[in-house]
Design a protein around this motif. Structure first.
Motif, PDB file in Angstrom:
ATOM      1  N   ARG A   1      38.910 -20.118  -9.464  1.00 60.39           N
ATOM      2  CA  ARG A   1      38.768 -18.655  -9.571  1.00 60.39           C
ATOM      3  C   ARG A   1      38.796 -18.002  -8.184  1.00 60.39           C
ATOM      4  O   ARG A   1      39.412 -16.950  -8.004  1.00 60.39           O
ATOM      5  N   LEU A   2      38.127 -18.616  -7.235  1.00 58.05           N
ATOM      6  CA  LEU A   2      38.123 -18.059  -5.885  1.00 58.05           C
ATOM      7  C   LEU A   2      39.531 -18.057  -5.285  1.00 58.05           C
ATOM      8  O   LEU A   2      39.926 -17.115  -4.573  1.00 58.05           O
ATOM      9  N   GLU A   3      40.287 -19.125  -5.544  1.00 56.42           N
ATOM     10  CA  GLU A   3      41.674 -19.167  -5.058  1.00 56.42           C
ATOM     11  C   GLU A   3      42.499 -18.061  -5.676  1.00 56.42           C
ATOM     12  O   GLU A   3      43.306 -17.406  -5.005  1.00 56.42           O
ATOM     13  N   ALA A   4      42.292 -17.837  -6.991  1.00 57.56           N
ATOM     14  CA  ALA A   4      43.025 -16.762  -7.660  1.00 57.56           C
ATOM     15  C   ALA A   4      42.646 -15.394  -7.082  1.00 57.56           C
ATOM     16  O   ALA A   4      43.507 -14.521  -6.896  1.00 57.56           O
ATOM     17  N   ILE A   5      41.372 -15.217  -6.796  1.00 55.46           N
ATOM     18  CA  ILE A   5      40.914 -13.943  -6.213  1.00 55.46           C
ATOM     19  C   ILE A   5      41.548 -13.728  -4.845  1.00 55.46           C
ATOM     20  O   ILE A   5      42.050 -12.636  -4.537  1.00 55.46           O
TER      21      ILE A   5
ATOM     22  N   SER B   1      31.616 -25.014 -13.668  1.00 60.35           N
ATOM     23  CA  SER B   1      31.630 -26.151 -12.744  1.00 60.35           C
ATOM     24  C   SER B   1      32.165 -25.694 -11.390  1.00 60.35           C
ATOM     25  O   SER B   1      32.825 -24.661 -11.287  1.00 60.35           O
ATOM     26  N   ARG B   2      31.889 -26.471 -10.387  1.00 63.56           N
ATOM     27  CA  ARG B   2      32.374 -26.092  -9.056  1.00 63.56           C
ATOM     28  C   ARG B   2      33.909 -26.106  -8.998  1.00 63.56           C
ATOM     29  O   ARG B   2      34.504 -25.194  -8.421  1.00 63.56           O
TER      30      ARG B   2
ATOM     31  N   LYS C   1      28.821 -21.281  -2.733  1.00 59.23           N
ATOM     32  CA  LYS C   1      29.612 -21.666  -3.906  1.00 59.23           C
ATOM     33  C   LYS C   1      28.761 -22.350  -4.975  1.00 59.23           C
ATOM     34  O   LYS C   1      28.958 -22.125  -6.172  1.00 59.23           O
ATOM     35  N   SER C   2      27.829 -23.184  -4.566  1.00 55.40           N
ATOM     36  CA  SER C   2      26.976 -23.865  -5.547  1.00 55.40           C
ATOM     37  C   SER C   2      26.151 -22.854  -6.335  1.00 55.40           C
ATOM     38  O   SER C   2      26.037 -22.948  -7.571  1.00 55.40           O
ATOM     39  N   ARG C   3      25.551 -21.907  -5.611  1.00 47.73           N
ATOM     40  CA  ARG C   3      24.716 -20.898  -6.281  1.00 47.73           C
ATOM     41  C   ARG C   3      25.550 -20.014  -7.197  1.00 47.73           C
ATOM     42  O   ARG C   3      25.141 -19.683  -8.309  1.00 47.73           O
ATOM     43  N   THR C   4      26.761 -19.666  -6.751  1.00 47.71           N
ATOM     44  CA  THR C   4      27.649 -18.827  -7.562  1.00 47.71           C
ATOM     45  C   THR C   4      28.047 -19.540  -8.845  1.00 47.71           C
ATOM     46  O   THR C   4      28.031 -18.958  -9.932  1.00 47.71           O
TER      47      THR C   4
END
Length: 530
Positions: A497-501, A490-491, A480-483
């Protein structure tokens, strides 16, 4: 398109173009045969061209000739004077007459030895007619044939010039021009550079292959005289020679073949001048044609071997290393080959992908040299992420097509994600792992259906930003940090965004199996889009 300000002028042929009859052909004419001709001297010179026929009895006839005449005489003014007879023959020789025909009769009932010996010494064909023969008939016959042949030559010249000029005006490629020349000459046509490396060919495929199979010997004799239908014309412009065109085994007379070669040379010079700003030189087109045919597999590799050899690629007892380089021009790769002293050819296979085929001596280390080549390519291009894909070295020519396809597959497999992968200097099949397998299966309907089903929540919304985030997240091993760093967010923003995906796809990306399934689907989707 800008054309050089210097006017273009057609190449002037080095010799007269109008075809002539040979002495041998004249002697086979029906009217001549009626006079029972016999060659008594100069039998080895019967292929001399006859430009004209001239009836002359004067002993000093030589001063009235300009060369190439067949002189007809009864010798009535020479009888009884051997010195005049010998001088008569010598004067014809000095005037470069094609032949002398002596009608036997009152002056000479038999061939005169003095004239025969003099003609033999001079290499001048001497023919005697044993039966009375009206010279006027022979003159009329030969002159009419010469006129017809000259008219046919002019017509052919204009027809060829018109056809080739029309093709150039229409923007036809080099190959189309050569096909037109081959159709007129009815023999293989070969274009070479100054090093006698074949740039292009035309003609019946089997006949061309026969020529290329023996090209090393032909190239060694390329500067020799024309003979047996091998006719050459220089390719030059603005005072600089840069190649030649060759008719290989032309079966017509030499003058007609030379006419065709000269007209073809004119057209090729003009074609090259008009295409001077083209991205592809003839050398590049030649390499591209060879490599494309090798990759496609339509033509068996064994049949392409003569073309490779004629193009200057060493093929005997060699090791071949197939490479595909992304985002690098063929000319740049050719430069690297020269810098490293490597034998090979380079050509663009598809947009952004250039194939390189290295030909190495058996005792050279293929892996080390491929790595050196890749390092120099990156150094010269200034792009550290330039992808150099390679197949394992091939020891046999028949294995080269499969090697090129493997290198192409590897290059495609990393094309969409080279920035996200820690690539070695030379990428091989073992380095592309799952991505390589997916590339191979991308056209399978079941794989396509799987990708659509797994990614449906994002594909329906056509949300490229979400897909990009998902792609980076999975490619970095769910870091996640690298992404967040790569997408400049920001994290907390990345978490949303990941939750939405996950909501749209109805998956839990923290679950390894579900994340792997989505990752495979995304790889398949990207491969299909590519």
């Amino acid at each position: 398109m800008t054309i050089a300000s210097e006017p273009w002028e057609p190449l002037e042929p080095s010799e007269p173009l109008e075809p002539a009859l040979s002495v041998r052909q004249v002697l086979t004419l029906e009217r001549v045969l009626a006079g029972e001709p016999e060659v008594v001297a100069g039998a080895g010179q019967l292929d001399r061209p006859v430009r004209w026929v001239h009836v002359a009895e004067a002993p000093d006839v030589g001063v009235m000739l300009s060369g190439g005449e067949m002189v007809l005489t009864t010798g009535v003014l020479l009888a009884g004077d051997e010195d005049k007879q010998a001088e008569y023959i010598r004067s014809l020789h000095r005037a470069e007459a094609a032949a002398v025909v002596l009608g036997l009769g009152r002056a000479f009932p038999a061939p005169p030895d003095v004239m025969r010996r003099a003609a033999e010494r001079c290499g001048l064909p001497m023919v005697v007619l044993h039966r009375p023969f009206p010279f006027a008939e022979l003159t009329e016959e030969v002159q009419s044939r010469l006129v017809r042949r000259k008219f046919a030559a002019v017509s052919l010249s204009e027809a060829v010039r018109t056809a080739l000029t029309g093709l150039i005006t229409a923007g036809a490629p080099l190959q189309r021009l050569l096909d037109e020349v081959a159709s007129h000459s009815a023999c293989p046509v070969v274009v070479t550079n100054l090093a006698h490396r074949v740039l292009a060919t035309a003609g019946e495929r089997s006949a061309v292959d026969d020529v290329l199979r023996d090209w090393e010997r032909i190239a060694r004799q390329a500067g020799g005289s024309e003979g047996d239908g091998w006719i050459r014309a220089e390719l030059a412009g603005r005072g600089e020679r840069w190649g030649q065109i060759m008719l290989c085994g032309h079966r017509g007379d030499t003058a007609t073949g030379r006419l065709l070669a000269e007209r073809a040379a004119e057209a090729l010079v003009l074609h090259r001048m008009l295409g001077g700003n083209s991205a592809h030189s003839w050398e590049e087109q030649s390499a591209q044609s060879l490599l494309t045919d090798l990759v496609s597999g339509v033509v068996p590799a064994r049949q392409l071997l003569p073309r490779a050899r004629a193009a200057g690629l060493p093929v005997n007892r060699r090791t071949f290393v197939p490479l595909v380089v992304r985002d690098c021009e063929p000319a740049q790769l050719e430069r690297v080959l020269r810098m490293l002293g490597l034998s090979g050819i380079a050509a663009e296979l598809a947009e952004g992908a250039t194939a390189v085929l290295l030909s190495l001596a058996r005792d050279q280390d293929a892996a080390v040299l491929a790595a050196n080549f890749a390092a120099r390519v990156r150094s010269e291009s200034g792009a550290e992420q330039t992808v150099v894909a390679a197949a394992d070295a091939r020891c046999g020519w028949d294995d080269v097509p499969a090697g090129l396809r493997e290198a192409q597959h590897v290059a495609e497999a990393v094309a969409d994600s080279s920035t996200a992968l820690d690539l070695p200097a030379v990428v091989r099949l073992k380095d592309v792992h799952l991505r390589g397998l997916i590339r191979l299966l991308r056209d399978d309907p079941q794989v396509q259906s799987f990708a659509e089903r797994e990614l449906d929540g994002l594909l329906c919304a056509a949300d490229e930003d979400m897909l990009a985030v998902l792609r980076t997240y999975l490619a970095t091993g769910r870091n996640k940090s690298r992404t967040a760093q790569l997408h400049h967010v920001s994290r907390p923003a990345l978490y949303r965004r990941l939750e939405a995906i996950q909501t749209r796809l109805s998956v839990d990306l923290d679950d390894f199996e579900q994340a792997a399934s989505v990752h495979i689907a995304l790889l398949a989707h990207d491969a299909q889009q590519a």
